[in-house]
Write a protein that holds these residues in place. Sequence first.
Motif, short mmCIF file in Angstrom:
data_model
loop_
_atom_site.label_atom_id
_atom_site.label_comp_id
_atom_site.label_asym_id
_atom_site.label_seq_id
_atom_site.Cartn_x
_atom_site.Cartn_y
_atom_site.Cartn_z
N VAL A 146 1.11 -1.05 -0.08
CA VAL A 146 -0.45 -0.33 -0.05
C VAL A 146 0.65 1.05 0.68
CG1 VAL A 146 -1.82 1.23 1.05
CG2 VAL A 146 -1.64 -1.07 1.20
N THR A 147 0.66 1.66 -1.06
CA THR A 147 1.85 3.15 -0.52
C THR A 147 0.63 4.44 -1.11
OG1 THR A 147 1.04 3.96 -2.96
CG2 THR A 147 2.84 2.49 -2.72
N ILE A 148 1.05 5.83 0.24
CA ILE A 148 0.29 6.43 0.70
C ILE A 148 1.15 7.72 -0.13
CG2 ILE A 148 -0.19 7.31 3.06
CD1 ILE A 148 0.29 4.76 4.73
N ASP A 149 0.25 8.61 -0.18
CA ASP A 149 0.40 9.55 -0.90
C ASP A 149 0.87 10.82 0.41
OD1 ASP A 149 -0.79 9.14 -3.62
OD2 ASP A 149 -2.24 9.48 -2.68
N ARG A 150 2.60 11.01 -0.39
CA ARG A 150 2.32 12.14 0.51
C ARG A 150 2.02 13.67 0.58
NH1 ARG A 150 8.04 11.07 2.06
NH2 ARG A 150 8.21 12.99 2.38
N THR A 151 1.30 14.11 1.63
CA THR A 151 1.21 15.27 1.31
C THR A 151 1.89 16.89 1.83
OG1 THR A 151 0.24 14.96 3.71
CG2 THR A 151 -1.64 14.86 2.25
N LEU A 152 3.31 15.97 2.74
CA LEU A 152 3.97 16.81 3.58
C LEU A 152 4.94 16.60 2.73
CD1 LEU A 152 3.37 17.03 7.32
CD2 LEU A 152 2.60 18.10 5.45
N VAL A 153 5.52 17.48 1.43
CA VAL A 153 7.12 17.45 0.89
C VAL A 153 7.74 17.77 0.93
CG1 VAL A 153 5.38 15.40 -1.14
CG2 VAL A 153 5.24 18.03 -0.93
N PRO A 154 8.81 17.93 0.76
CA PRO A 154 10.22 18.54 0.94
C PRO A 154 9.85 20.16 -0.42
CG PRO A 154 10.93 16.75 -0.17
CD PRO A 154 9.99 16.93 0.08
N ARG A 155 10.17 21.02 0.28
CA ARG A 155 10.09 22.41 -1.03
C ARG A 155 11.24 22.09 -2.04
NH1 ARG A 155 4.95 21.01 -1.96
NH2 ARG A 155 3.72 21.73 -0.52
N THR A 156 12.45 22.51 -1.22
CA THR A 156 13.88 22.86 -1.07
C THR A 156 14.23 21.77 -2.20
OG1 THR A 156 15.20 22.12 0.85
CG2 THR A 156 14.34 24.44 0.77
N THR A 157 15.61 22.35 -3.79
CA THR A 157 16.04 21.46 -3.86
C THR A 157 16.96 20.24 -3.51
OG1 THR A 157 17.65 22.72 -4.85
CG2 THR A 157 16.08 22.69 -5.76
N LYS A 158 17.28 21.20 -2.26
CA LYS A 158 18.61 19.81 -1.22
C LYS A 158 17.64 18.76 -0.70
CE LYS A 158 21.83 20.47 2.16
NZ LYS A 158 22.04 21.75 3.62
N LYS A 159 16.58 19.23 -0.18
CA LYS A 159 15.89 18.58 0.83
C LYS A 159 15.33 17.07 -0.56
CE LYS A 159 14.94 21.00 4.57
NZ LYS A 159 13.78 21.84 5.12
N ILE A 160 15.28 17.26 -1.77
CA ILE A 160 14.54 16.89 -3.30
C ILE A 160 15.19 15.62 -3.62
CG2 ILE A 160 13.75 16.70 -4.92
CD1 ILE A 160 12.02 19.23 -4.13
N ARG A 161 16.68 16.17 -3.30
CA ARG A 161 17.60 15.67 -3.39
C ARG A 161 18.22 14.68 -2.42
NH1 ARG A 161 20.17 20.26 -5.22
NH2 ARG A 161 20.53 20.62 -8.10
N LYS A 162 17.56 14.98 -1.36
CA LYS A 162 17.96 13.97 -0.60
C LYS A 162 17.22 12.98 -0.17
CE LYS A 162 19.11 13.61 4.68
NZ LYS A 162 18.43 14.42 6.16
N LEU A 163 16.26 13.07 -0.36
CA LEU A 163 14.77 12.71 -0.39
C LEU A 163 15.52 11.32 -1.54
CD1 LEU A 163 12.22 11.66 1.25
CD2 LEU A 163 10.52 12.65 -1.30
N PHE A 164 14.89 11.39 -2.77
CA PHE A 164 15.33 10.72 -3.57
C PHE A 164 16.78 10.39 -4.36
CE2 PHE A 164 11.87 13.05 -4.53
CZ PHE A 164 10.53 12.39 -4.75
N SER A 165 17.23 10.58 -3.35
CA SER A 165 19.34 9.99 -3.89
C SER A 165 19.29 10.55 -4.77
CB SER A 165 19.01 8.36 -3.54
OG SER A 165 18.73 8.24 -2.08
N LEU A 166 19.59 11.90 -5.15
CA LEU A 166 20.41 12.71 -6.53
C LEU A 166 21.09 12.87 -6.54
CD1 LEU A 166 17.09 15.00 -7.29
CD2 LEU A 166 17.44 12.21 -8.35
N ASP A 167 22.05 12.81 -7.79
CA ASP A 167 23.44 13.92 -7.18
C ASP A 167 23.31 15.98 -8.37
OD1 ASP A 167 24.56 11.20 -9.40
OD2 ASP A 167 24.93 11.75 -7.45
N ARG A 168 24.24 16.09 -7.85
CA ARG A 168 23.98 17.80 -8.21
C ARG A 168 23.63 18.14 -9.27
NH1 ARG A 168 24.58 22.01 -4.91
NH2 ARG A 168 25.53 23.96 -5.99
N SER A 169 24.47 16.75 -10.20
CA SER A 169 23.82 17.55 -11.54
C SER A 169 22.11 16.96 -12.24
CB SER A 169 24.81 16.04 -12.59
OG SER A 169 24.69 15.12 -12.50
N ASP A 170 21.78 16.25 -11.36
CA ASP A 170 20.31 15.59 -12.15
C ASP A 170 19.42 16.75 -11.70
OD1 ASP A 170 21.51 12.92 -12.66
OD2 ASP A 170 20.64 12.35 -10.39
#
Length: 115
Positions: free
Chosen positions: A71-95
């Motif tokens: 079961v997947t639950i929709d996230r309603t409280l999501v990160p807004r800044t690019t730094k926190k989005i990169r941390k959540l999805f394990s992205l590189d700086r170039s992505d």
Amino acid sequence: GFPMKQGVIVNTRVRLLVKAGALGYSGWRAKRTGSRKRRSIRGCIVGADISVLSVKMVQEGATPIEGLSGVTIDRTLVPRTTKKIRKLFSLDRSDDVRPYVVKVKRSIGQKEIEV
């Protein structure tokens, strides 16, 4: 509530002497070294009187648990800044971060806006 402490083998609250900064009293700063304070701490045995217990599913077993597994639950409280989005999805700086921005629809009065 009261924090649960490993090694206290009861399912009720007990009053223990704890050091400054230990579990149960982290905001207290001792005036002298070695001083302790008596605090209420709950034992580590889970009983019927516990109303909320936070758990995390680490590994999925052979038989699924109804309502939890798959079961997947929709996230309603999501990160807004690019730094926190990169941390959540394990992205590189170039992505590119834009595909990972989550839009949430909220209604204020009769208007529906996208945040």
